[in-house]
Design an enzyme around this catalytic site. Structure first.
Site, PDB file in Angstrom:
ATOM      1  N   ASP A   1      -6.850  -1.087   1.245  1.00  0.00           N
ATOM      2  CA  ASP A   1      -7.235  -0.519   2.521  1.00  0.00           C
ATOM      3  C   ASP A   1      -8.229  -1.488   3.295  1.00  0.00           C
ATOM      4  O   ASP A   1      -9.126  -2.060   2.757  1.00  0.00           O
ATOM      5  CB  ASP A   1      -8.007   0.702   2.098  1.00  0.00           C
ATOM      6  CG  ASP A   1      -8.717   1.466   3.439  1.00  0.00           C
ATOM      7  OD1 ASP A   1      -7.634   1.646   4.233  1.00  0.00           O
ATOM      8  OD2 ASP A   1      -9.666   2.183   3.123  1.00  0.00           O
TER       9      ASP A   1
ATOM     10  N   ASP B   1     -10.216  -1.651   6.906  1.00  0.00           N
ATOM     11  CA  ASP B   1     -10.629  -0.947   8.035  1.00  0.00           C
ATOM     12  C   ASP B   1     -11.473  -1.631   9.002  1.00  0.00           C
ATOM     13  O   ASP B   1     -12.246  -2.514   8.675  1.00  0.00           O
ATOM     14  CB  ASP B   1     -11.455   0.333   7.671  1.00  0.00           C
ATOM     15  CG  ASP B   1     -10.748   1.216   7.052  1.00  0.00           C
ATOM     16  OD1 ASP B   1      -9.669   1.583   7.219  1.00  0.00           O
ATOM     17  OD2 ASP B   1     -11.351   1.836   6.059  1.00  0.00           O
TER      18      ASP B   1
ATOM     19  N   ARG C   1       0.965  -1.282   0.093  1.00  0.00           N
ATOM     20  CA  ARG C   1       0.160   0.056  -0.052  1.00  0.00           C
ATOM     21  C   ARG C   1       0.970   1.237   0.096  1.00  0.00           C
ATOM     22  O   ARG C   1       1.752   1.422   0.730  1.00  0.00           O
ATOM     23  CB  ARG C   1      -0.910   0.056   1.168  1.00  0.00           C
ATOM     24  CG  ARG C   1      -1.624   1.345   1.256  1.00  0.00           C
ATOM     25  CD  ARG C   1      -2.841   1.531   2.253  1.00  0.00           C
ATOM     26  NE  ARG C   1      -3.235   2.679   2.365  1.00  0.00           N
ATOM     27  CZ  ARG C   1      -4.091   2.978   2.869  1.00  0.00           C
ATOM     28  NH1 ARG C   1      -5.101   1.966   3.740  1.00  0.00           N
ATOM     29  NH2 ARG C   1      -4.908   4.186   2.846  1.00  0.00           N
TER      30      ARG C   1
ATOM     31  N   ARG D   1      -5.394   3.390  -3.939  1.00  0.00           N
ATOM     32  CA  ARG D   1      -4.766   2.573  -3.102  1.00  0.00           C
ATOM     33  C   ARG D   1      -4.744   1.090  -3.266  1.00  0.00           C
ATOM     34  O   ARG D   1      -5.837   0.627  -3.926  1.00  0.00           O
ATOM     35  CB  ARG D   1      -5.055   2.773  -1.417  1.00  0.00           C
ATOM     36  CG  ARG D   1      -6.292   2.064  -1.304  1.00  0.00           C
ATOM     37  CD  ARG D   1      -6.914   2.937  -0.142  1.00  0.00           C
ATOM     38  NE  ARG D   1      -7.256   4.304  -0.212  1.00  0.00           N
ATOM     39  CZ  ARG D   1      -7.801   5.029   0.522  1.00  0.00           C
ATOM     40  NH1 ARG D   1      -8.568   4.571   1.537  1.00  0.00           N
ATOM     41  NH2 ARG D   1      -8.219   6.447   0.190  1.00  0.00           N
TER      42      ARG D   1
END
Length: 184
Positions: free
Chosen positions: A119, A121, A107, A116
Site C-alpha cells: 500500500d 499513499d 497488490r 495487502r
C-alpha cells in the site's frame, strides 16, 4: 539496506532546467507475502524503484515499524514506513506512480482494510491541499494514525502539517500497537 540515503532539504527548489522539485511524503505498508517477497522486501523494492525514477531525488526512508492491523484483526501485523523525497511529478502523476508500485508488488485487495502486499499513499505533496474523488492531500487518515505519524516524525521532527507542528498531533507520540523493527 541503509534506509537513510542523502541529505534532505525540506525547501522546494528549482533545478537548473527550470523544473520545480516538490517535497513529498508517502506512507508504505505491507502485511502480505507473495512470490515477489515478504512485507519488508515489498517496502524495500518500492524504495529502490523510487530511487531509480529520474523525476524523484533525495529519497529518505524512516525505520520500519510493525503495527497491528487497523481493520480486521485476523490478519498479520503490518510493516509500515514513510519515505520522503523531492519530485517533479505532479500530484496526480505521483498517484499513478504509487499505484504502479502497488501493481509491481501484485497488490490484491482481498477485503476492505484487509491484507495487502503493498500500500503506497501520498501523505503530503509540498504544502498544497487536494480534495478530489481519486486523491486527498493531506491524506485523509494522516492525523489519526500513529503508524504514519511516528515514522513521519522520525523523518521530519519539525514538520508543520495544516499549520500545526507534527508533535502536536497526539498519535505522533503514541506507540500503542507499534514496534520498531531492527534494520536488515
Amino acid at each position: 539496506m541503509n534506509r537513510h540515503f542523502e541529505a534532505f532539504d525540506d525547501n522546494n527548489n528549482e533545478s537548473r532546467d527550470g523544473m520545480t522539485w516538490v517535497t513529498c511524503y508517502v506512507g508504505l505498508g505491507s502485511n502480505l507475502e507473495n512470490e515477489l517477497g515478504s512485507p519488508v522486501e515489498h517496502l524495500q523494492q518500492a524504495v529502490e524503484t523510487m530511487q531509480e525514477n529520474e523525476q524523484i531525488r533525495l529519497v529518505r526512508v524512516s525505520s520500519f515499524y510493525a503495527s497491528v492491523p487497523m481493520g480486521p484483526q485476523d490478519q498479520p501485523d503490518f510493516v509500515n514506513a514513510v519515505a520522503s523525497f523531492e519530485t517533479t511529478l505532479t500530484a496526480f502523476e505521483l498517484l499513478s506512480f504509487c499505484q504502479s508500485l502497488e501493481q509491481q508488488a501484485k497488490r490484491a485487495r482481498l477485503r476492505y482494510w484487509g491484507e495487502r502486499s503493498l500500500d503506497v499513499d501520498i501523505l503530503l505533496y509540498g504544502d498544497i491541499g487536494i480534495s478530489e474523488p481519486q486523491l486527498t492531500i493531506p491524506h485523509a487518515g494522516l492525523y489519526e494514525r500513529n503508524f504514519v505519524l511516528l515514522p513521519l516524525r522520525e523523518l521530519a521532527p519539525e514538520l508543520i502539517i495544516s499549520n500545526k507542528p507534527i508533535t502536536d498531533y497526539p498519535p505522533s507520540n503514541d506507540w500503542t500497537g507499534l514496534k520498531l523493527l531492527e534494520p536488515n
